[in-house]
Design a protein around this motif. Sequence first.
Motif, PDB file in Angstrom:
ATOM      1  N   ALA A 109       0.837  -1.206   0.000  1.00 29.70           N
ATOM      2  CA  ALA A 109       0.000   0.000   0.000  1.00 29.70           C
ATOM      3  C   ALA A 109       0.873   1.260   0.000  1.00 29.70           C
ATOM      4  O   ALA A 109       0.543   2.261  -0.648  1.00 29.70           O
ATOM      5  N   ASN A 110       1.995   1.205   0.700  1.00 20.57           N
ATOM      6  CA  ASN A 110       2.938   2.325   0.669  1.00 20.57           C
ATOM      7  C   ASN A 110       3.492   2.514  -0.743  1.00 20.57           C
ATOM      8  O   ASN A 110       3.626   3.641  -1.230  1.00 20.57           O
ATOM      9  N   ALA A 111       3.814   1.380  -1.399  1.00 22.69           N
ATOM     10  CA  ALA A 111       4.354   1.460  -2.758  1.00 22.69           C
ATOM     11  C   ALA A 111       3.343   2.121  -3.689  1.00 22.69           C
ATOM     12  O   ALA A 111       3.691   2.995  -4.494  1.00 22.69           O
ATOM     13  N   ALA A 112       2.073   1.732  -3.574  1.00 22.88           N
ATOM     14  CA  ALA A 112       1.036   2.312  -4.437  1.00 22.88           C
ATOM     15  C   ALA A 112       0.924   3.819  -4.200  1.00 22.88           C
ATOM     16  O   ALA A 112       0.840   4.615  -5.146  1.00 22.88           O
ATOM     17  N   ALA A 113       0.936   4.217  -2.931  1.00 18.47           N
ATOM     18  CA  ALA A 113       0.845   5.645  -2.612  1.00 18.47           C
ATOM     19  C   ALA A 113       2.043   6.393  -3.200  1.00 18.47           C
ATOM     20  O   ALA A 113       1.890   7.478  -3.780  1.00 18.47           O
ATOM     21  N   PHE A 114       3.205   5.811  -3.079  1.00 22.91           N
ATOM     22  CA  PHE A 114       4.415   6.474  -3.572  1.00 22.91           C
ATOM     23  C   PHE A 114       4.386   6.554  -5.106  1.00 22.91           C
ATOM     24  O   PHE A 114       4.798   7.559  -5.691  1.00 22.91           O
ATOM     25  N   GLY A 115       3.844   5.498  -5.743  1.00 22.97           N
ATOM     26  CA  GLY A 115       3.704   5.506  -7.201  1.00 22.97           C
ATOM     27  C   GLY A 115       2.816   6.653  -7.673  1.00 22.97           C
ATOM     28  O   GLY A 115       3.171   7.408  -8.581  1.00 22.97           O
ATOM     29  N   GLU A 116       1.665   6.807  -7.018  1.00 20.90           N
ATOM     30  CA  GLU A 116       0.755   7.896  -7.407  1.00 20.90           C
ATOM     31  C   GLU A 116       1.381   9.261  -7.120  1.00 20.90           C
ATOM     32  O   GLU A 116       1.169  10.216  -7.864  1.00 20.90           O
ATOM     33  N   LYS A 117       2.141   9.342  -6.037  1.00 26.55           N
ATOM     34  CA  LYS A 117       2.807  10.610  -5.696  1.00 26.55           C
ATOM     35  C   LYS A 117       3.884  10.972  -6.737  1.00 26.55           C
ATOM     36  O   LYS A 117       4.001  12.118  -7.160  1.00 26.55           O
ATOM     37  N   ILE A 118       4.680   9.997  -7.136  1.00 27.46           N
ATOM     38  CA  ILE A 118       5.826  10.306  -7.998  1.00 27.46           C
ATOM     39  C   ILE A 118       5.426  10.371  -9.469  1.00 27.46           C
ATOM     40  O   ILE A 118       5.821  11.288 -10.196  1.00 27.46           O
ATOM     41  N   PHE A 119       4.626   9.411  -9.915  1.00 23.24           N
ATOM     42  CA  PHE A 119       4.341   9.317 -11.351  1.00 23.24           C
ATOM     43  C   PHE A 119       2.872   9.539 -11.695  1.00 23.24           C
ATOM     44  O   PHE A 119       2.516   9.601 -12.858  1.00 23.24           O
ATOM     45  N   GLY A 120       1.997   9.633 -10.696  1.00 22.19           N
ATOM     46  CA  GLY A 120       0.567   9.658 -10.991  1.00 22.19           C
ATOM     47  C   GLY A 120      -0.080  10.988 -10.650  1.00 22.19           C
ATOM     48  O   GLY A 120       0.520  12.058 -10.763  1.00 22.19           O
ATOM     49  N   VAL A 121      -1.303  10.908 -10.158  1.00 16.53           N
ATOM     50  CA  VAL A 121      -2.142  12.092  -9.946  1.00 16.53           C
ATOM     51  C   VAL A 121      -1.588  12.988  -8.827  1.00 16.53           C
ATOM     52  O   VAL A 121      -1.950  14.166  -8.736  1.00 16.53           O
ATOM     53  N   GLY A 122      -0.671  12.436  -8.004  1.00 15.50           N
ATOM     54  CA  GLY A 122      -0.152  13.229  -6.891  1.00 15.50           C
ATOM     55  C   GLY A 122       1.139  13.942  -7.200  1.00 15.50           C
ATOM     56  O   GLY A 122       1.753  14.538  -6.299  1.00 15.50           O
ATOM     57  N   LYS A 123       1.573  13.923  -8.454  1.00 13.81           N
ATOM     58  CA  LYS A 123       2.959  14.354  -8.688  1.00 13.81           C
ATOM     59  C   LYS A 123       3.218  15.838  -8.458  1.00 13.81           C
ATOM     60  O   LYS A 123       4.371  16.225  -8.265  1.00 13.81           O
ATOM     61  N   ASN A 124       2.186  16.641  -8.439  1.00 13.11           N
ATOM     62  CA  ASN A 124       2.413  18.068  -8.178  1.00 13.11           C
ATOM     63  C   ASN A 124       2.304  18.437  -6.699  1.00 13.11           C
ATOM     64  O   ASN A 124       2.289  19.616  -6.351  1.00 13.11           O
ATOM     65  N   TYR A 125       2.175  17.421  -5.838  1.00 15.78           N
ATOM     66  CA  TYR A 125       1.996  17.700  -4.420  1.00 15.78           C
ATOM     67  C   TYR A 125       3.142  17.120  -3.599  1.00 15.78           C
ATOM     68  O   TYR A 125       3.767  16.162  -4.018  1.00 15.78           O
ATOM     69  N   LYS A 126       3.376  17.708  -2.450  1.00  9.22           N
ATOM     70  CA  LYS A 126       4.475  17.269  -1.601  1.00  9.22           C
ATOM     71  C   LYS A 126       3.981  16.315  -0.507  1.00  9.22           C
ATOM     72  O   LYS A 126       4.633  15.343  -0.184  1.00  9.22           O
ATOM     73  N   LEU A 295      -3.063   5.613 -11.848  1.00  9.90           N
ATOM     74  CA  LEU A 295      -2.170   4.535 -12.318  1.00  9.90           C
ATOM     75  C   LEU A 295      -2.803   3.152 -12.158  1.00  9.90           C
ATOM     76  O   LEU A 295      -2.227   2.164 -12.587  1.00  9.90           O
ATOM     77  N   LYS A 296      -3.953   3.100 -11.512  1.00 10.19           N
ATOM     78  CA  LYS A 296      -4.677   1.840 -11.318  1.00 10.19           C
ATOM     79  C   LYS A 296      -3.744   0.745 -10.786  1.00 10.19           C
ATOM     80  O   LYS A 296      -2.975   0.983  -9.884  1.00 10.19           O
ATOM     81  N   ASN A 297      -3.814  -0.432 -11.414  1.00 11.68           N
ATOM     82  CA  ASN A 297      -3.031  -1.561 -10.893  1.00 11.68           C
ATOM     83  C   ASN A 297      -1.530  -1.389 -11.041  1.00 11.68           C
ATOM     84  O   ASN A 297      -0.759  -2.155 -10.483  1.00 11.68           O
ATOM     85  N   GLY A 298      -1.113  -0.382 -11.800  1.00  9.80           N
ATOM     86  CA  GLY A 298       0.309  -0.207 -12.028  1.00  9.80           C
ATOM     87  C   GLY A 298       1.023   0.591 -10.942  1.00  9.80           C
ATOM     88  O   GLY A 298       2.252   0.647 -10.898  1.00  9.80           O
ATOM     89  N   ALA A 299       0.240   1.211 -10.037  1.00 10.02           N
ATOM     90  CA  ALA A 299       0.837   2.128  -9.052  1.00 10.02           C
ATOM     91  C   ALA A 299       1.870   1.441  -8.165  1.00 10.02           C
ATOM     92  O   ALA A 299       2.927   2.012  -7.874  1.00 10.02           O
TER      93      ALA A 299
END
Lengths: 309, 309
Positions: A109-126, A295-299
């Motif tokens: 679950a941490n990996a998925a969150a980090f994926g969305e943060k770095i490459f997905g919908v969260g990338k403009n947020y800190k 990123l769905k299942n790829g996050a």
Amino acid sequence: MVGIDVGGTTVKGVLVDADGNIYAKNETDSCRSGGCDLTDKIVGLIELLLSSTTDSRGKISGVGIGCPGIIDGRGGMVVFAGNLNLRNYPLADAVRGKTGVPVRLTNDANAAAFGEKIFGVGKNYKDVVMITLGTGVGSGIVIDGKLYEGSRTSGAELGHMTIVEDGRRCSCGRRGCFETYASATALMSDVRSAMFANRNSLLWKKVDPEKVDCRVVFDLAEADNTAKNVVDDYIRHVACGITNIANIFRPEAVIIGGGISGQGDRLVKPLQNYLDCNILGGNKYAPVKILAATLKNGAGALGAAALFL
Amino acid sequence: MVGIDVGGTTVKGVLVDADGNIYAKNETDSCRSGGCDLTDKIVGLIELLLSSTTDSRGKISGVGIGCPGIIDGRGGMVVFAGNLNLRNYPLADAVRGKTGVPVRLTNDANAAAFGEKIFGVGKNYKDVVMITLGTGVGSGIVIDGKLYEGSRTSGAELGHMTIVEDGRRCSCGRRGCFETYASATALMSDVRSAMFANRNSLLWKKVDPEKVDCRVVFDLAEADNTAKNVVDDYIRHVACGITNIANIFRPEAVIIGGGISGQGDRLVKPLQNYLDCNILGGNKYAPVKILAATLKNGAGALGAAALFL
């Protein structure tokens, strides 16, 4: 980097660069026969990813792995993962030993969150918090661009925050945990109860109680009061938990993952509306946005790879 | 460094070194006549602290200020503090302008948490969360030795985490917030209700309903069932919130501040017992300890000073 997402049924892998460009992608089935077999599966998947491109292993800065269960990230250990039949298994060392490449390990679950943060919908947020509404409620916390995992990487269990003292019994032993109201499992169970209690409803007429999914109740909510009530109640519970998360972390964004996030605005808009009305001090001064994951299942695999950024 | 703790009735100040040795300590009354007066009070207090030692101003690395209300730490602004009659007041700049010394500003609950982390009971831990059970429930979060304040320093509002959906009405507009059950105010109100409902109780016989305090109900709990029930219920609510906090952050320690923390083991032991039984996955692998604060009213000023460590 290579990112590996270990799931209960499949192990997914990606080979990506620092911008998230995917050079290769593949998957294999998981195994439940213990650590050595899982290591072999992962090593095989890494070989496959590398052989499918002209990139050489020398260029790989590392392999990140997201794995379900209790993970000791610093020690590279799977402390306990019931589904995978693992206990105190040094997965990072094992994969490092067979590939010669640095390995980092975190919870899925941490990996998925980090994926969305770095490459997905969260990338403009800190500062972002992600909740994944699935069988349970998984979650990951990114503070100042970095994963926050708690003492011995055991924190970030937002699904096990009680929102209804003395409420529904949770698998963790407590009552009223967020996940007993907000998981996809909870929604499907609520749909079934509502169907049986309302046999004049469209929900009863159109849905096979053996084949309930989350989409159908959103689809029927416009035309059917029973479905609408189930959806409204579900959204109120999810919104209650998200408002707690917003008051606790005041992140810039709360990202919603899991199949239900595919409902897009039908889910996100009423949640945002509830949050705007209920967050402490209003949602203007330090606004918290609710976003559906992209990123769905790829996050998970992408986020695992991003551990080497 | 100098640390200043702005309260509703007094402004406290300390002059300390990096080890927490206190060279001078003083206080003055607060004022509600706006920012300029508050600035003058703080500047006067700083002068007093400096004049009472042989240390010269040149040796002061900075002045840290903890202030109630909505604080923009980075901008050094008091965005809103109703009790102090302040709105969008640049307190850090104002104090810096009159003293020539660097100034940092944070919320008062954050300052108290940081004080306990750096100089108090939390000093051997890296990740700690402090809750202060007072008029409301204040809180501060220290992650990896640093204060976590959330977006625009508006986070860490653990008192406004709903633990009882549709529960007691909170001043923030929501229902069932942790502080509506766990604050000293809530406990005193529960004591009063129990007294009136049980006129055979020792609580009724021995306590003036106009002069209820939190200590008396703990004192009577051994001999009086009514008092015991109130205490047990209160502890169950506090423990529910603390278990949420433990699952969310998995800190090494949760520190309890406020007058009630003076109950020591009578409060901490049953809380720890509840936590040990209810924390996700048990409390052995990554244990969370519950500790009573030790710096009492001094934590805020010490923590404010520690902003310059």
